[in-house]
Design a protein around this motif. Sequence first.
Motif, PDB file in Angstrom:
ATOM      1  N   HIS A  38      40.436 -53.614 -48.545  1.00  0.00           N
ATOM      2  CA  HIS A  38      40.607 -52.221 -48.930  1.00  0.00           C
ATOM      3  C   HIS A  38      41.942 -51.984 -49.629  1.00  0.00           C
ATOM      4  CE1 HIS A  38      40.491 -47.866 -48.641  1.00  0.00           C
ATOM      5  NE2 HIS A  38      41.721 -47.925 -48.179  1.00  0.00           N
ATOM      6  N   SER A  40      44.203 -48.822 -51.329  1.00  0.00           N
ATOM      7  CA  SER A  40      44.296 -47.403 -51.644  1.00  0.00           C
ATOM      8  C   SER A  40      44.729 -47.276 -53.097  1.00  0.00           C
ATOM      9  CB  SER A  40      45.321 -46.728 -50.735  1.00  0.00           C
ATOM     10  OG  SER A  40      46.621 -47.152 -51.073  1.00  0.00           O
ATOM     11  N   GLU A  43      48.250 -48.167 -53.509  1.00  0.00           N
ATOM     12  CA  GLU A  43      48.509 -49.605 -53.481  1.00  0.00           C
ATOM     13  C   GLU A  43      48.257 -50.248 -54.830  1.00  0.00           C
ATOM     14  OE1 GLU A  43      47.637 -51.673 -49.244  1.00  0.00           O
ATOM     15  OE2 GLU A  43      45.973 -50.532 -50.062  1.00  0.00           O
ATOM     16  N   THR A  57      48.919 -43.129 -60.289  1.00  0.00           N
ATOM     17  CA  THR A  57      47.816 -43.011 -59.327  1.00  0.00           C
ATOM     18  C   THR A  57      46.656 -42.210 -59.911  1.00  0.00           C
ATOM     19  OG1 THR A  57      49.246 -41.354 -58.335  1.00  0.00           O
ATOM     20  CG2 THR A  57      48.750 -43.294 -57.022  1.00  0.00           C
ATOM     21  N   HIS A  78      33.768 -47.367 -44.208  1.00  0.00           N
ATOM     22  CA  HIS A  78      35.072 -47.662 -43.638  1.00  0.00           C
ATOM     23  C   HIS A  78      35.020 -47.653 -42.126  1.00  0.00           C
ATOM     24  CE1 HIS A  78      36.351 -46.676 -47.697  1.00  0.00           C
ATOM     25  NE2 HIS A  78      37.498 -47.258 -47.430  1.00  0.00           N
TER      26      HIS A  78
END
Lengths: 130, 130
Positions: A38, A40, A43, A57, A78
């Motif tokens: 995973h 984000s 990240e 982002t 998730h």
Amino acid sequence: MPDHPVVERFIAYLREKNLPVTAQRLAIAEVLLASDRHLSAEEVARELTAAGRPVGTATVYRTIDTLLASGLLVHHEHLVCAHCGRVEEFRDERLERMTTIVAESRGFARQRHRLVIHGVCRDCQRGGGR
Amino acid sequence: MPDHPVVERFIAYLREKNLPVTAQRLAIAEVLLASDRHLSAEEVARELTAAGRPVGTATVYRTIDTLLASGLLVHHEHLVCAHCGRVEEFRDERLERMTTIVAESRGFARQRHRLVIHGVCRDCQRGGGR
DNA sequence: ATAAATGCAAAGGGTTTGCAAAGGC
DNA sequence: GCCTTTGCAAACCCTTTGCATTTAT
């Protein structure tokens, strides 16, 4: 960094749709399609910026939409550990099918869904965990 | 506004757990347990405040937790129409069971989950909508 | 009296948006 | 050159939290 075949397919998709093939889109696709764990949006942006290929982002989010529309990226379910916060991703065909059936039984044409299961992971169950 | 039997049960629960029986808790329970459609925390707070029984949103959230712990309130799945924005709530035992099984198959002890399905509702499918 | 609940407003996370600047075609 | 994307920061939604005050018991 060899171009993954999936990235090639993304390029093909963009061309087909007459969408600009930008360095950011490719960079984001590379990271997202290569990773199994995973990530984000933050990240992804940080990782690429650190690698000298800065992206914002907002662009990550926008590119994720495009990747989803292309079918090259799919949503995951998730699992979140309520104790240590670890996030595990997985796919489950049966769950997917069931959401479609359930939606249809209520007159909805399913497009996508988001499922987050909260629980305690194996490690934290045996006294471990943060 | 006759006290619904469910509210009585909430009072019993609070007494049993030695938790204060407050006017806010009862007001929130009344609204939440009586309604069949989806209410946001904001809505509950606004509705009650308009009715002369003011409560803060934070309290609504806190009371929802208590109601969930009591078992009188259960989580619902959400169906959201991508076209008109309508939100439909429902429960599905099979889905519930499946999330437990799926979580366990990955070593997680399931606690709760959140599922939102996006799609197009019946009305919007036939040219209708907003 | 005591311990808990309340309300407010601030903080938080995750995501979207408006708009000027940059860049693909 | 035209039209889209990008980046930034602000805006957003929903939820949680800190803390002084009120309240049930």
